[in-house]
Scaffold this motif. Sequence first.
Motif, PDB file in Angstrom:
ATOM      1  N   LYS A 123     -64.733  22.289 -32.074  1.00 27.14           N
ATOM      2  CA  LYS A 123     -64.547  20.972 -32.688  1.00 27.14           C
ATOM      3  C   LYS A 123     -63.228  20.363 -32.250  1.00 27.14           C
ATOM      4  O   LYS A 123     -62.343  21.061 -31.730  1.00 27.14           O
ATOM      5  CB  LYS A 123     -64.604  21.070 -34.212  1.00 27.14           C
ATOM      6  N   VAL A 124     -63.139  19.044 -32.456  1.00 31.90           N
ATOM      7  CA  VAL A 124     -61.858  18.377 -32.248  1.00 31.90           C
ATOM      8  C   VAL A 124     -61.442  17.710 -33.552  1.00 31.90           C
ATOM      9  O   VAL A 124     -62.268  17.133 -34.251  1.00 31.90           O
ATOM     10  CB  VAL A 124     -61.922  17.324 -31.111  1.00 31.90           C
ATOM     11  N   VAL A 125     -60.151  17.848 -33.881  1.00 32.31           N
ATOM     12  CA  VAL A 125     -59.573  17.142 -35.034  1.00 32.31           C
ATOM     13  C   VAL A 125     -58.737  16.021 -34.435  1.00 32.31           C
ATOM     14  O   VAL A 125     -57.798  16.287 -33.675  1.00 32.31           O
ATOM     15  CB  VAL A 125     -58.689  18.086 -35.884  1.00 32.31           C
ATOM     16  N   VAL A 126     -59.112  14.788 -34.747  1.00 35.37           N
ATOM     17  CA  VAL A 126     -58.569  13.643 -34.006  1.00 35.37           C
ATOM     18  C   VAL A 126     -57.573  12.841 -34.847  1.00 35.37           C
ATOM     19  O   VAL A 126     -57.901  12.395 -35.954  1.00 35.37           O
ATOM     20  CB  VAL A 126     -59.738  12.727 -33.551  1.00 35.37           C
ATOM     21  N   ALA A 127     -56.364  12.674 -34.294  1.00 34.82           N
ATOM     22  CA  ALA A 127     -55.361  11.799 -34.938  1.00 34.82           C
ATOM     23  C   ALA A 127     -55.546  10.401 -34.377  1.00 34.82           C
ATOM     24  O   ALA A 127     -55.512  10.198 -33.165  1.00 34.82           O
ATOM     25  CB  ALA A 127     -53.954  12.305 -34.640  1.00 34.82           C
ATOM     26  N   THR A 128     -55.759   9.426 -35.278  1.00 33.15           N
ATOM     27  CA  THR A 128     -56.052   8.068 -34.796  1.00 33.15           C
ATOM     28  C   THR A 128     -54.851   7.129 -34.952  1.00 33.15           C
ATOM     29  O   THR A 128     -54.901   6.006 -34.496  1.00 33.15           O
ATOM     30  CB  THR A 128     -57.268   7.476 -35.535  1.00 33.15           C
ATOM     31  N   HIS A 129     -53.803   7.575 -35.655  1.00 29.94           N
ATOM     32  CA  HIS A 129     -52.574   6.773 -35.693  1.00 29.94           C
ATOM     33  C   HIS A 129     -51.352   7.693 -35.755  1.00 29.94           C
ATOM     34  O   HIS A 129     -51.475   8.884 -36.100  1.00 29.94           O
ATOM     35  CB  HIS A 129     -52.584   5.746 -36.840  1.00 29.94           C
ATOM     36  N   ALA A 130     -50.214   7.111 -35.417  1.00 28.78           N
ATOM     37  CA  ALA A 130     -48.998   7.921 -35.239  1.00 28.78           C
ATOM     38  C   ALA A 130     -48.635   8.714 -36.489  1.00 28.78           C
ATOM     39  O   ALA A 130     -48.124   9.842 -36.397  1.00 28.78           O
ATOM     40  CB  ALA A 130     -47.835   7.012 -34.825  1.00 28.78           C
ATOM     41  N   GLY A 131     -48.930   8.144 -37.667  1.00 27.09           N
ATOM     42  CA  GLY A 131     -48.584   8.818 -38.932  1.00 27.09           C
ATOM     43  C   GLY A 131     -49.279  10.167 -39.065  1.00 27.09           C
ATOM     44  O   GLY A 131     -48.834  11.024 -39.847  1.00 27.09           O
ATOM     45  N   GLU A 132     -50.370  10.371 -38.320  1.00 23.62           N
ATOM     46  CA  GLU A 132     -51.118  11.634 -38.452  1.00 23.62           C
ATOM     47  C   GLU A 132     -50.616  12.722 -37.509  1.00 23.62           C
ATOM     48  O   GLU A 132     -51.004  13.881 -37.647  1.00 23.62           O
ATOM     49  CB  GLU A 132     -52.607  11.381 -38.181  1.00 23.62           C
ATOM     50  N   LEU A 133     -49.750  12.351 -36.559  1.00 25.86           N
ATOM     51  CA  LEU A 133     -49.342  13.342 -35.547  1.00 25.86           C
ATOM     52  C   LEU A 133     -48.598  14.543 -36.144  1.00 25.86           C
ATOM     53  O   LEU A 133     -48.873  15.691 -35.755  1.00 25.86           O
ATOM     54  CB  LEU A 133     -48.534  12.667 -34.446  1.00 25.86           C
ATOM     55  N   PRO A 134     -47.657  14.315 -37.107  1.00 24.48           N
ATOM     56  CA  PRO A 134     -47.005  15.511 -37.688  1.00 24.48           C
ATOM     57  C   PRO A 134     -47.998  16.420 -38.402  1.00 24.48           C
ATOM     58  O   PRO A 134     -47.870  17.648 -38.362  1.00 24.48           O
ATOM     59  CB  PRO A 134     -46.002  14.915 -38.698  1.00 24.48           C
ATOM     60  N   ARG A 135     -49.033  15.820 -39.018  1.00 26.92           N
ATOM     61  CA  ARG A 135     -50.037  16.643 -39.715  1.00 26.92           C
ATOM     62  C   ARG A 135     -50.894  17.415 -38.719  1.00 26.92           C
ATOM     63  O   ARG A 135     -51.301  18.551 -38.980  1.00 26.92           O
ATOM     64  CB  ARG A 135     -50.920  15.749 -40.604  1.00 26.92           C
ATOM     65  N   LEU A 136     -51.126  16.816 -37.561  1.00 29.96           N
ATOM     66  CA  LEU A 136     -51.888  17.519 -36.515  1.00 29.96           C
ATOM     67  C   LEU A 136     -51.072  18.721 -36.006  1.00 29.96           C
ATOM     68  O   LEU A 136     -51.598  19.824 -35.809  1.00 29.96           O
ATOM     69  CB  LEU A 136     -52.194  16.555 -35.364  1.00 29.96           C
ATOM     70  N   ALA A 137     -49.757  18.486 -35.843  1.00 30.91           N
ATOM     71  CA  ALA A 137     -48.883  19.577 -35.389  1.00 30.91           C
ATOM     72  C   ALA A 137     -48.857  20.699 -36.433  1.00 30.91           C
ATOM     73  O   ALA A 137     -48.831  21.892 -36.083  1.00 30.91           O
ATOM     74  CB  ALA A 137     -47.474  19.033 -35.148  1.00 30.91           C
ATOM     75  N   GLU A 138     -48.895  20.314 -37.711  1.00 29.67           N
ATOM     76  CA  GLU A 138     -48.902  21.333 -38.770  1.00 29.67           C
ATOM     77  C   GLU A 138     -50.205  22.140 -38.741  1.00 29.67           C
ATOM     78  O   GLU A 138     -50.198  23.355 -38.954  1.00 29.67           O
ATOM     79  CB  GLU A 138     -48.707  20.643 -40.132  1.00 29.67           C
ATOM     80  N   LEU A 139     -51.315  21.472 -38.434  1.00 29.97           N
ATOM     81  CA  LEU A 139     -52.595  22.205 -38.318  1.00 29.97           C
ATOM     82  C   LEU A 139     -52.527  23.227 -37.190  1.00 29.97           C
ATOM     83  O   LEU A 139     -53.004  24.354 -37.324  1.00 29.97           O
ATOM     84  CB  LEU A 139     -53.757  21.245 -38.057  1.00 29.97           C
ATOM     85  N   LEU A 140     -51.906  22.817 -36.078  1.00 29.63           N
ATOM     86  CA  LEU A 140     -51.764  23.733 -34.947  1.00 29.63           C
ATOM     87  C   LEU A 140     -50.917  24.942 -35.375  1.00 29.63           C
ATOM     88  O   LEU A 140     -51.274  26.094 -35.114  1.00 29.63           O
ATOM     89  CB  LEU A 140     -51.103  23.021 -33.761  1.00 29.63           C
ATOM     90  N   ARG A 141     -49.811  24.658 -36.094  1.00 34.62           N
ATOM     91  CA  ARG A 141     -48.925  25.739 -36.536  1.00 34.62           C
ATOM     92  C   ARG A 141     -49.692  26.709 -37.446  1.00 34.62           C
ATOM     93  O   ARG A 141     -49.646  27.919 -37.282  1.00 34.62           O
ATOM     94  CB  ARG A 141     -47.714  25.147 -37.274  1.00 34.62           C
ATOM     95  N   ARG A 142     -50.429  26.132 -38.405  1.00 30.42           N
ATOM     96  CA  ARG A 142     -51.180  26.984 -39.340  1.00 30.42           C
ATOM     97  C   ARG A 142     -52.247  27.785 -38.602  1.00 30.42           C
ATOM     98  O   ARG A 142     -52.445  28.968 -38.867  1.00 30.42           O
ATOM     99  CB  ARG A 142     -51.874  26.123 -40.405  1.00 30.42           C
ATOM    100  N   GLY A 143     -52.939  27.112 -37.688  1.00 30.21           N
ATOM    101  CA  GLY A 143     -53.999  27.788 -36.945  1.00 30.21           C
ATOM    102  C   GLY A 143     -53.449  28.989 -36.183  1.00 30.21           C
ATOM    103  O   GLY A 143     -54.031  30.081 -36.220  1.00 30.21           O
ATOM    104  N   VAL A 144     -52.316  28.781 -35.509  1.00 33.37           N
ATOM    105  CA  VAL A 144     -51.708  29.874 -34.741  1.00 33.37           C
ATOM    106  C   VAL A 144     -51.308  31.011 -35.696  1.00 33.37           C
ATOM    107  O   VAL A 144     -51.611  32.187 -35.462  1.00 33.37           O
ATOM    108  CB  VAL A 144     -50.489  29.364 -33.932  1.00 33.37           C
ATOM    109  N   ALA A 145     -50.677  30.629 -36.833  1.00 30.09           N
ATOM    110  CA  ALA A 145     -50.245  31.645 -37.807  1.00 30.09           C
ATOM    111  C   ALA A 145     -51.443  32.411 -38.360  1.00 30.09           C
ATOM    112  O   ALA A 145     -51.337  33.593 -38.708  1.00 30.09           O
ATOM    113  CB  ALA A 145     -49.461  30.977 -38.936  1.00 30.09           C
ATOM    114  N   ASN A 146     -52.600  31.740 -38.451  1.00 31.98           N
ATOM    115  CA  ASN A 146     -53.788  32.387 -39.021  1.00 31.98           C
ATOM    116  C   ASN A 146     -54.611  33.130 -37.967  1.00 31.98           C
ATOM    117  O   ASN A 146     -55.693  33.635 -38.267  1.00 31.98           O
ATOM    118  CB  ASN A 146     -54.679  31.351 -39.732  1.00 31.98           C
ATOM    119  N   GLY A 147     -54.113  33.150 -36.740  1.00 35.38           N
ATOM    120  CA  GLY A 147     -54.786  33.937 -35.694  1.00 35.38           C
ATOM    121  C   GLY A 147     -55.982  33.237 -35.066  1.00 35.38           C
ATOM    122  O   GLY A 147     -56.848  33.894 -34.477  1.00 35.38           O
TER     123      GLY A 147
END
Length: 410
Positions: A95-119
């Motif tokens: 799947k793709v989780v899509v950021a459609t405006h700049a305000g969502e970019l930090p939240r997308l980065a946080e998802l990446l961080r959590r995903g990596v931490a969760n293996g």
Amino acid sequence: MMDRTPVYDVVIVGAGIVGLATAHEVVCSRPHLKVALVDKEPLPARHQTGHNSGVIHSGIYYRPGSLKALLCHQGAELLTRFCEEEHIPWERCGKVVVATHAGELPRLAELLRRGVANGVPDLRLLSEAELRTIEPHARGLRALHVPSTGIVSFPRVAQALAERFRARGGNLLFKHRVTAMATHSAGIRLETPRGSLEAGVVINCAGLQADRLARLAGLAPACRIVPFRGEYYRIRRERRHLVRHLIYPVPDPRFPFLGVHFTRLVDGSLEAGPNAVLAWSREGYRKRDVNCRDIVETLGFRGFWRLVGRYWRPGVLEMVRSFSKKRFVAALRVLLPELEADDLLPGGAGVRAQAVGTNGALIDDFVIHKERAMVHVLNAPSPAATSSLAIASHIVGAVRDILAGLPRKC
Ligand SMILES: Cc1cc2nc3c(=O)[nH]c(=O)nc-3n(C[C@H](O)[C@H](O)[C@H](O)COP(=O)(O)OP(=O)(O)OC[C@H]3O[C@@H](n4cnc5c(N)ncnc54)[C@H](O)[C@@H]3O)c2cc1C
């Protein structure tokens, strides 16, 4: 006179995927025990398990260290292995989780961080151009690619678990609504309109009714189930090509619901949804379904009013989208601009069992509470279907000592 009440070592209440997985785990790990699984409905998977998106989540959303993070990761692996063994169709479509405006970019980065931490393996942030190579019709500034996300039919998984449970000597008792529970010196007595049952251990996996079952058992849980209906549209067959994988928006971290998304199903069809609106009936799948007891209980719960005080604005917006197809389409077009209102056909709906605390907080993590010889699954929303086999082994681990000490009754 002799008491002819059937006696079981373990009784599990609820033949949704969590109850079925737990019953299956008990008979597999303790084959000598006498086990019953009871449900008020005539068939398994009649509620949440039979009305969901069918996504095998990978675990990017959940707080590292939480039960959701741990059990989703383990559960997805166990589930796909189970599907292979049982020849149940599933697909690792990604799947793709899509950021459609700049305000969502930090939240997308946080998802990446959590995903990596969760293996979660192989996560990758995509540029706008890279997104187009994966999903040519989606639009966004950036996206997180999650290749390990999959799809499956959870009712098919539930059916296979039920068959395996029966084959290993488990008793499946349908049309048995548990109406009362009482603990006594020798065990726990459950009442149903079809007669009583005696159990050494009771495991409450009653989903939308789990808090009520806990109260019947004498508990005073600090949370209550508040039902949220999630409505879907189907996408016309000729327009299915607009979505290749699964397309999700960046979720609002205040809510455990993920926002309306596009989901392919294993039968090749495509759905959009679900939204999240307050339901006036815990097991009502149409807008007009109303259950007076459910309404009175929701309105009489202090936590509900605190929830309304906090989140009335997004709540009203979701209600508007529920009644206005135009607004629903507008939310989807942010991700897929080519989508037209005519592409959407009426679909089904599901009701989420979301536990809410007395302080009005939407409880995010799974809540599995052990009380003497009982386990109550008080909050098992998404991704509990993905996690079900891991939740089952967690529950059986919680009563390991009691199961080991059960006097043989059969
Ligand atoms: C719209 C929606 C979309 C979702 N999408 C996903 C997804 O894509 N991926 C994912 O992993 N999860 C998803 N979920 C979550 C997932 O469906 C649930 O977490 C999971 O199905 C919970 O299973 P359960 O067995 O706890 O509950 P249920 O499936 O609701 O089963 C509970 C059972 O208990 C029985 N019961 C209740 N009271 C009694 C009683 N008194 N006596 C006897 N029996 C009783 C009911 O009849 C029912 O069969 C979604 C949920 C919804 C609603």
